[in-house]
Design an enzyme around this catalytic site. Structure first.
Site, PDB file in Angstrom:
ATOM      1  N   HIS A 294       0.842  -1.203   0.000  1.00  0.00           N
ATOM      2  CA  HIS A 294       0.000   0.000   0.000  1.00  0.00           C
ATOM      3  C   HIS A 294       0.875   1.250   0.000  1.00  0.00           C
ATOM      4  CE1 HIS A 294      -4.141  -1.671   1.429  1.00  0.00           C
ATOM      5  NE2 HIS A 294      -3.579  -2.417   0.499  1.00  0.00           N
TER       6      HIS A 294
ATOM      7  N   PRO B 282      -4.536   0.137  18.740  1.00  0.00           N
ATOM      8  CA  PRO B 282      -4.272  -0.297  17.364  1.00  0.00           C
ATOM      9  C   PRO B 282      -4.381   0.812  16.313  1.00  0.00           C
ATOM     10  CG  PRO B 282      -6.386  -1.162  18.131  1.00  0.00           C
ATOM     11  CD  PRO B 282      -5.738  -0.505  19.305  1.00  0.00           C
TER      12      PRO B 282
ATOM     13  N   LYS C 192       0.831  -0.160  15.187  1.00  0.00           N
ATOM     14  CA  LYS C 192       2.231  -0.233  15.618  1.00  0.00           C
ATOM     15  C   LYS C 192       2.597  -1.434  16.496  1.00  0.00           C
ATOM     16  CE  LYS C 192       3.885   3.227  13.504  1.00  0.00           C
ATOM     17  NZ  LYS C 192       3.855   2.660  12.163  1.00  0.00           N
TER      18      LYS C 192
ATOM     19  N   TYR D 220       3.719   6.624  10.217  1.00  0.00           N
ATOM     20  CA  TYR D 220       2.889   5.488   9.814  1.00  0.00           C
ATOM     21  C   TYR D 220       3.725   4.403   9.127  1.00  0.00           C
ATOM     22  CZ  TYR D 220      -1.306   2.950   8.444  1.00  0.00           C
ATOM     23  OH  TYR D 220      -2.280   1.989   8.310  1.00  0.00           O
TER      24      TYR D 220
END
Ligand code: RFL
Ligand code: PHB
Length: 388
Positions: A72, A291, A295, A383
């Protein structure tokens, strides 16, 4: 029995550490309270950072991941009925891999079984002892108590295992935040609503659209702490999810029977230090993150990286410098992820007692993220995962 490293816990942390040690010729055993099928039945994480993928490759467990994992390059934030894409690849040069924790665990279990290294499942009353001197682990099986002598104990036994519990009696300092809501998760064999993940802030509560493959989706809804799975038949779940998504996304949502449904509470927890003599806390045993930042599994992997470096240098280079630095190095990365997960949680959820002021602050931050490349870059950098 005698081994160099006794590993408590056969989750991703224990299995990955075990495999890296085995590959380096360092003798180890893994003990778990439950069996393989029970562990593989737990549906958890889905997003792997680049560093986690690299470590799985290093362990020799990356083949299926590269065949079946979904790369992604972006992630979406939705609020006020509009979806905003954050281009992870353009902002950081990195992508994330969508591949379930269940699959990671299975790949590592299969590799361990093929290597013929010992794992003891259904081990009762597992307990670390004498980690300030000559460590050993005891466990019960078939009514008999067994003892494993070792040089080091890796506590990879999650938040409720014995490693954290004994560390609590040896000066562990706990930092904790409990959030006043949980996540209701549903796994279903329907095509994902979007080719990337969508984190949605909505006045009815947070929602997340995730996936496991082109035909399997994972969705989550923020629910009150007292919510029960029985109160959420599939139809109610899909109806509520539709209400929390932007119109076009809601219209595109494919629904079907759930194949798993569970509720997880959200909290942040950090144990300091992560080392007690010859006992090390690794993964969820040492820390928990909500969540929202994806991580938890990735932190378990980075802990394993630091601890493996330490053990490898101890045995192969006769140096304890990296082992002595384990707690400090791992904690620096952990606190960063704890901060990021906390801020994502604050940004995206509806708090039960949200004030008008808090509400406007949230909206202001979301609109900053939707319009500022600098804000997006900061989110993207965290992220995709900070370097080890
Ligand atoms: P685990 O996976 O909990 O494994 C611990 C193992 O220890 C065993 N054990 C014992 N063994 C012997 N004796 C005892 N007394 C024992 N007590 C326990 C257990 O049986 C188990 O096999 O910890 P580990 O290896 O540290 O791995 C951590 C991850 O599992 C966890 O951080 C993630 O699942 C968190 N997480 C996510 N992380 C991500 O990186 N990305 C995500 O997208 C993500 N999504 C999530 C998540 C966690 C969730 N839940 C359910 C809390 C989504 C959810 C909903
Ligand atoms: C998941 O796919 O289970 C998942 C993805 C992203 C998160 C949390 C969970 O932030």
């Amino acid at each position: 029995m005698r081994v160099q490293v006794a590993i408590i816990g056969s989750g991703p942390a224990g299995l990955l550490l075990g495999q890296l040690l085995t590959n380096a010729g360092i003798d180890n055993v893994i003990l778990d309270r439950v069996d393989r099928d029970y562990i593989l039945g737990r549906i958890r994480a889905g997003v792997l950072e680049h560093g986690t993928v690299r470590l799985l490759d290093e362990a020799g467990a990356g083949a299926r991941l590269h065949r079946e994992g979904l790369v992604h390059d972006g992630v979406n934030l939705a609020y006020a009925g509009v979806k905003h894409r954050i281009d992870l690849k353009a902002l950081t040069g990195r992508s994330v891999m969508v591949y379930g924790q269940t699959e990671v665990t299975q790949d590592l279990m299969d590799l361990r079984a093929a290597t013929g290294v010992r794992t003891i499942y259904n081990a009762g009353n597992v307990m670390p002892h004498d980690f300030d001197g000559q460590p050993y682990v005891t466990y019960e099986k078939d009514g008999v108590t067994h003892r494993i002598d070792c040089d080091f104990i890796a506590g990879c036994d999650g938040a409720h295992g014995p490693s954290r519990a004994v560390a609590m009696q040896h000066g562990l300092k706990a930092f904790e935040r409990v959030y006043p809501f949980g996540w209701l998760g549903v796994l279903a064999d329907v095509p994902p609503v979007d080719h990337e993940l969508i984190y949605a802030n909505h006045e009815r509560g947070f929602a997340l659209c995730s996936q496991r493959s082109s035909i399997r989706s994972r969705y989550y809804l923020q629910v009150p702490l007292d919510a029960k799975v029985e109160d959420w038949p599939d139809a109610a779940f899909w109806d509520e999810l539709r209400l929390r998504l932007p119109g076009e996304t809601a219209e595109a949502l494919a629904t079907g029977p759930s194949i798993e449904k569970s509720i997880a509470p959200l909290r942040s927890f950090v144990a300091e230090p992560l080392r007690y003599g010859r006992l090390f806390l690794v993964g969820d045993a040492g820390h928990i993150v909500p969540p929202t930042g994806a991580k938890g599994l990735n932190l378990a992997a980075s802990d394993v990286h630091y601890l493996f470096e330490g053990l490898r240098e101890h045995y192969l280079e006769r140096s304890d410098a990296a082992l002595d630095a384990y707690s400090t190095r791992a904690l620096a990365r952990i606190w960063n992820a704890v901060r990021f997960s906390w801020s994502m949680t604050q940004l995206l959820h509806r708090l039960p007692d949200q004030s008008d002021f808090g509400q406007r602050i949230q909206e202001s931050e979301l609109s900053w993220l939707a319009t500022s490349a600098a804000a997006q870059a900061a989110l993207a950098e965290n992220y995709v995962g900070l370097p080890y």
